[in-house]
Design an enzyme around this catalytic site. Sequence first.
Site, PDB file in Angstrom:
ATOM      1  N   TYR A  73     -36.350  77.255 -18.226  1.00  0.00           N
ATOM      2  CA  TYR A  73     -36.639  76.809 -19.591  1.00  0.00           C
ATOM      3  C   TYR A  73     -36.018  75.437 -19.855  1.00  0.00           C
ATOM      4  O   TYR A  73     -36.624  74.568 -20.471  1.00  0.00           O
ATOM      5  CB  TYR A  73     -36.109  77.817 -20.616  1.00  0.00           C
ATOM      6  CG  TYR A  73     -36.604  77.490 -22.017  1.00  0.00           C
ATOM      7  CD1 TYR A  73     -37.787  78.035 -22.489  1.00  0.00           C
ATOM      8  CD2 TYR A  73     -35.902  76.605 -22.829  1.00  0.00           C
ATOM      9  CE1 TYR A  73     -38.271  77.705 -23.748  1.00  0.00           C
ATOM     10  CE2 TYR A  73     -36.383  76.265 -24.086  1.00  0.00           C
ATOM     11  CZ  TYR A  73     -37.564  76.824 -24.541  1.00  0.00           C
ATOM     12  OH  TYR A  73     -38.041  76.486 -25.778  1.00  0.00           O
ATOM     13  N   PHE A 125     -58.372  53.784 -30.683  1.00  0.00           N
ATOM     14  CA  PHE A 125     -58.807  54.916 -29.885  1.00  0.00           C
ATOM     15  C   PHE A 125     -58.861  56.110 -30.840  1.00  0.00           C
ATOM     16  O   PHE A 125     -58.062  56.198 -31.774  1.00  0.00           O
ATOM     17  CB  PHE A 125     -57.884  55.201 -28.692  1.00  0.00           C
ATOM     18  CG  PHE A 125     -58.433  56.326 -27.854  1.00  0.00           C
ATOM     19  CD1 PHE A 125     -59.523  56.110 -27.025  1.00  0.00           C
ATOM     20  CD2 PHE A 125     -57.911  57.604 -27.953  1.00  0.00           C
ATOM     21  CE1 PHE A 125     -60.089  57.153 -26.301  1.00  0.00           C
ATOM     22  CE2 PHE A 125     -58.466  58.658 -27.232  1.00  0.00           C
ATOM     23  CZ  PHE A 125     -59.556  58.435 -26.399  1.00  0.00           C
ATOM     24  N   THR A 126     -59.801  57.023 -30.591  1.00  0.00           N
ATOM     25  CA  THR A 126     -60.092  58.097 -31.550  1.00  0.00           C
ATOM     26  C   THR A 126     -58.851  58.861 -32.006  1.00  0.00           C
ATOM     27  O   THR A 126     -58.509  58.871 -33.191  1.00  0.00           O
ATOM     28  CB  THR A 126     -61.105  59.075 -30.928  1.00  0.00           C
ATOM     29  OG1 THR A 126     -60.606  59.491 -29.654  1.00  0.00           O
ATOM     30  CG2 THR A 126     -62.464  58.405 -30.738  1.00  0.00           C
ATOM     31  N   ASP A 216     -50.172  51.962 -25.264  1.00  0.00           N
ATOM     32  CA  ASP A 216     -51.009  53.085 -24.844  1.00  0.00           C
ATOM     33  C   ASP A 216     -51.318  52.833 -23.368  1.00  0.00           C
ATOM     34  O   ASP A 216     -52.217  52.060 -23.014  1.00  0.00           O
ATOM     35  CB  ASP A 216     -52.291  53.159 -25.680  1.00  0.00           C
ATOM     36  CG  ASP A 216     -53.156  54.358 -25.271  1.00  0.00           C
ATOM     37  OD1 ASP A 216     -52.969  54.881 -24.152  1.00  0.00           O
ATOM     38  OD2 ASP A 216     -54.026  54.766 -26.062  1.00  0.00           O
ATOM     39  N   LYS A 259     -55.436  60.753 -16.945  1.00  0.00           N
ATOM     40  CA  LYS A 259     -56.280  59.662 -16.476  1.00  0.00           C
ATOM     41  C   LYS A 259     -55.658  59.046 -15.218  1.00  0.00           C
ATOM     42  O   LYS A 259     -55.701  59.655 -14.163  1.00  0.00           O
ATOM     43  CB  LYS A 259     -56.459  58.624 -17.580  1.00  0.00           C
ATOM     44  CG  LYS A 259     -57.417  58.939 -18.745  1.00  0.00           C
ATOM     45  CD  LYS A 259     -57.207  60.163 -19.532  1.00  0.00           C
ATOM     46  CE  LYS A 259     -58.051  60.335 -20.749  1.00  0.00           C
ATOM     47  NZ  LYS A 259     -57.547  59.879 -22.011  1.00  0.00           N
ATOM     48  N   ARG A 383     -70.271  56.760 -27.145  1.00  0.00           N
ATOM     49  CA  ARG A 383     -69.176  55.956 -27.684  1.00  0.00           C
ATOM     50  C   ARG A 383     -69.807  54.947 -28.642  1.00  0.00           C
ATOM     51  O   ARG A 383     -70.104  53.816 -28.269  1.00  0.00           O
ATOM     52  CB  ARG A 383     -68.399  55.247 -26.568  1.00  0.00           C
ATOM     53  CG  ARG A 383     -67.313  56.109 -25.915  1.00  0.00           C
ATOM     54  CD  ARG A 383     -66.290  56.569 -26.901  1.00  0.00           C
ATOM     55  NE  ARG A 383     -65.178  57.331 -26.324  1.00  0.00           N
ATOM     56  CZ  ARG A 383     -64.608  58.373 -26.930  1.00  0.00           C
ATOM     57  NH1 ARG A 383     -65.073  58.843 -28.062  1.00  0.00           N
ATOM     58  NH2 ARG A 383     -63.565  58.973 -26.397  1.00  0.00           N
ATOM     59  N   PHE A 450     -67.185  63.720 -32.940  1.00  0.00           N
ATOM     60  CA  PHE A 450     -67.963  63.636 -31.694  1.00  0.00           C
ATOM     61  C   PHE A 450     -67.737  64.834 -30.782  1.00  0.00           C
ATOM     62  O   PHE A 450     -68.597  65.191 -29.988  1.00  0.00           O
ATOM     63  CB  PHE A 450     -67.639  62.339 -30.930  1.00  0.00           C
ATOM     64  CG  PHE A 450     -66.197  62.206 -30.536  1.00  0.00           C
ATOM     65  CD1 PHE A 450     -65.262  61.733 -31.443  1.00  0.00           C
ATOM     66  CD2 PHE A 450     -65.775  62.542 -29.255  1.00  0.00           C
ATOM     67  CE1 PHE A 450     -63.930  61.614 -31.081  1.00  0.00           C
ATOM     68  CE2 PHE A 450     -64.444  62.417 -28.888  1.00  0.00           C
ATOM     69  CZ  PHE A 450     -63.518  61.955 -29.815  1.00  0.00           C
TER      70      PHE A 450
HETATM   71  C1  LIG Z   1     -57.485  59.979 -23.435  1.00  0.00           C
HETATM   72  C2  LIG Z   1     -56.837  58.924 -24.207  1.00  0.00           C
HETATM   73  C3  LIG Z   1     -55.866  59.233 -25.180  1.00  0.00           C
HETATM   74  C4  LIG Z   1     -55.543  60.641 -25.618  1.00  0.00           C
HETATM   75  O1  LIG Z   1     -55.043  61.396 -24.589  1.00  0.00           O
HETATM   76  P1  LIG Z   1     -55.316  62.973 -24.417  1.00  0.00           P
HETATM   77  O2  LIG Z   1     -54.577  63.301 -23.171  1.00  0.00           O
HETATM   78  O3  LIG Z   1     -56.800  63.149 -24.289  1.00  0.00           O
HETATM   79  O4  LIG Z   1     -54.773  63.660 -25.600  1.00  0.00           O
HETATM   80  C5  LIG Z   1     -55.235  58.171 -25.817  1.00  0.00           C
HETATM   81  N1  LIG Z   1     -55.544  56.893 -25.544  1.00  0.00           N
HETATM   82  C6  LIG Z   1     -56.483  56.566 -24.633  1.00  0.00           C
HETATM   83  C7  LIG Z   1     -56.781  55.143 -24.366  1.00  0.00           C
HETATM   84  C8  LIG Z   1     -57.160  57.567 -23.941  1.00  0.00           C
HETATM   85  O5  LIG Z   1     -58.105  57.232 -23.066  1.00  0.00           O
END
Ligand SMILES: *Cc1c(COP(=O)(O)O)cnc(C)c1O
Length: 459
Positions: A73, A125-126, A216, A259, A383, A450
Site C-alpha cells: 500500500y 485540450f478537451t 502538458d 501515449k 476533432r 464527443f
Molecule cells: C490524452 C491527453 C490528455 C488526457 O489524458 P488521459 O490519460 O486521457 O486522461 C491530456 N492532454 C493531452 C494532450 C492528451 O492527448
Amino acid sequence: MTIQSWAEPYKIKMVELIKMTSRQERNQAIKEAGLNTFLLKSDDVYIDLLTDSGCGAMSDKQWAGMMNGDEAYAGSRNFYHLEETINTCYSYKYTLPTHQGRGAEHILSKIMIKPGDYVPGNMYFTTTRLHQELAGATFVDVIIDEAHDPSSEHLFKGNVDLGKFEALIERVGAERIPYICVATCVNMAGGQPISLANLRDVRKLCDVHGIKIMHDMTRVAENAFFIQQREEGYGDKTVAMITHEICSLTDGATMSAKKDAMVNIGGFLALNDDDLYEKACELVVIYEGLHTYGGMAGRDMEALAIGIRESLCDNHIRARIGQVEYLGKKLMDANVPIVRPIGGHAIFLDAKAILPHIPQEQYPAQALAAALYVESGVRTMERGIVSAGRNQETGKNHGSKLELVRMTIPRRVYTQSHMDVAAEGVISLMEKADRIRGLEFTYEPNCLRFFMGRFKTVE
Ligand SMILES: *Cc1c(COP(=O)(O)O)cnc(C)c1O
C-alpha cells in the site's frame, strides 16, 4: 547504395487476431452506436485508429516489469523507480502517480487556480480545459494563428504567440494568470511541435511576470524528435537530451502516460515547487490514492518507468513518426486534404475540404468518421466542433476553425500493410464523399459530448 528506409526497431513475439466485418454488419453497428465511433464495440472494428491512448504495445521488458510489481500500500519500490526515472529523464523533482492524465489535470487545476483566473495555453485540450473551467478559470488560446490553418506549412505550429500572451497579461494582469499551460506536440493542432527557441522566450516572459509554466507533456518525446529534425542546433542531440531540456524550462507537468510512455493506463503530476507538491499531496489522497501510488498499481508504475526510457530512444521515435509519415504521404499522393505538416501521432483529414457541402453546424467531421468506418472497418474520431463542446457559461458551441477527422496511430501495434489498407479506405471514400450527409444530435451530454453523444442524419 546507402540504406534510406527505416524499419521498426523490434520484432513481433505475440499477435492478437483481428477480424474484418461485412459492410452490412458495419452499417448496423454504426447505427447502434448513434453514428459515434466512440460507441462502437471494439470487436466490430478492423483497424482501430480511434486513439493512440493506452492501446500501444508494451515490450517484453515492460511485461517482465509487471511481474516485479510491489503491491504494498505504501512505499512501493516501483514508485521509487518511477520517481527516479522521471527525475532523471524529465528533470522534475516530485512525482505523484494518477490514474491517467486527467487525474493530474484535476489536481493541478485545483491547487493553482482561483475563481476568476485566466489560463492561457497553446490550444485547448478537451479534458485539460474542462478541469481549468471547473476550477473557475477561463481558458485563453495563445497559439500562433498558423496552428488554426490546416494548410499552413509552419514547422512549429505548436508555438506560443508571445503577442497574444502579452496582450492577455496586459488585459487581466499577471496576478490573475497562475500559469500558462504549454503542451508539447499539440494534439488538437494536429500533433504539431513547439520549438525550444519559442519555449525559451515564453520562459523569459513568464519570469518577468511571475507566471509559472505547466507542461502538458503527453507527447514530449515526439516533440523532441521534431526539434532534432527541424530546429537549428539540435541535429546532433539525442531525443532524450532534447526532452530533458524541454522539461527543464518548465515548472511542472501533467502526463497521460498512455501515449508516449506506452502503458495501457496511468499518468502523473510532476512538480518542482515544495509548497505546490505539499498541496497536491493533500488532494491526491482524496481523489486518487496515497502519494506513493496515487491512481496506479505497483506493476503499472514499473511498466511505466521502463516505457519512459524506451520512448526516448531515437530508433523508436524515428520508426514511430516514420509510420505516421508513411500514411500521411500516401494520402497526400492521392490528393486527400490533410493537416500539414504531417504531425507526430496522427493524420488529420480536413473534413471541411472533403465535405464542402455540409455546413459545420451539421458536424462534417463526425459524419466523415462514421462513413469511413462503414466503408473500410477503420475506426477514427472527430476533432472539430463536437469535440470543442459548448461554452460552460453561455451554452453556445465553442467555435473551431479546424474540423478534422483524426486517424491516430497506436505505438508499435500496426504494420505498414495496415497503413496501406487504411489509406485505401479513405481514398475510396473520397470518390463518394458527395453522398455523405450532415448530422444532428439525438443525445447531447453536458460535458465532453464527443465521448457519448448520439447522432442521426439530417433529413
Ligand atoms: C490524452 C491527453 C490528455 C488526457 O489524458 P488521459 O490519460 O486521457 O486522461 C491530456 N492532454 C493531452 C494532450 C492528451 O492527448
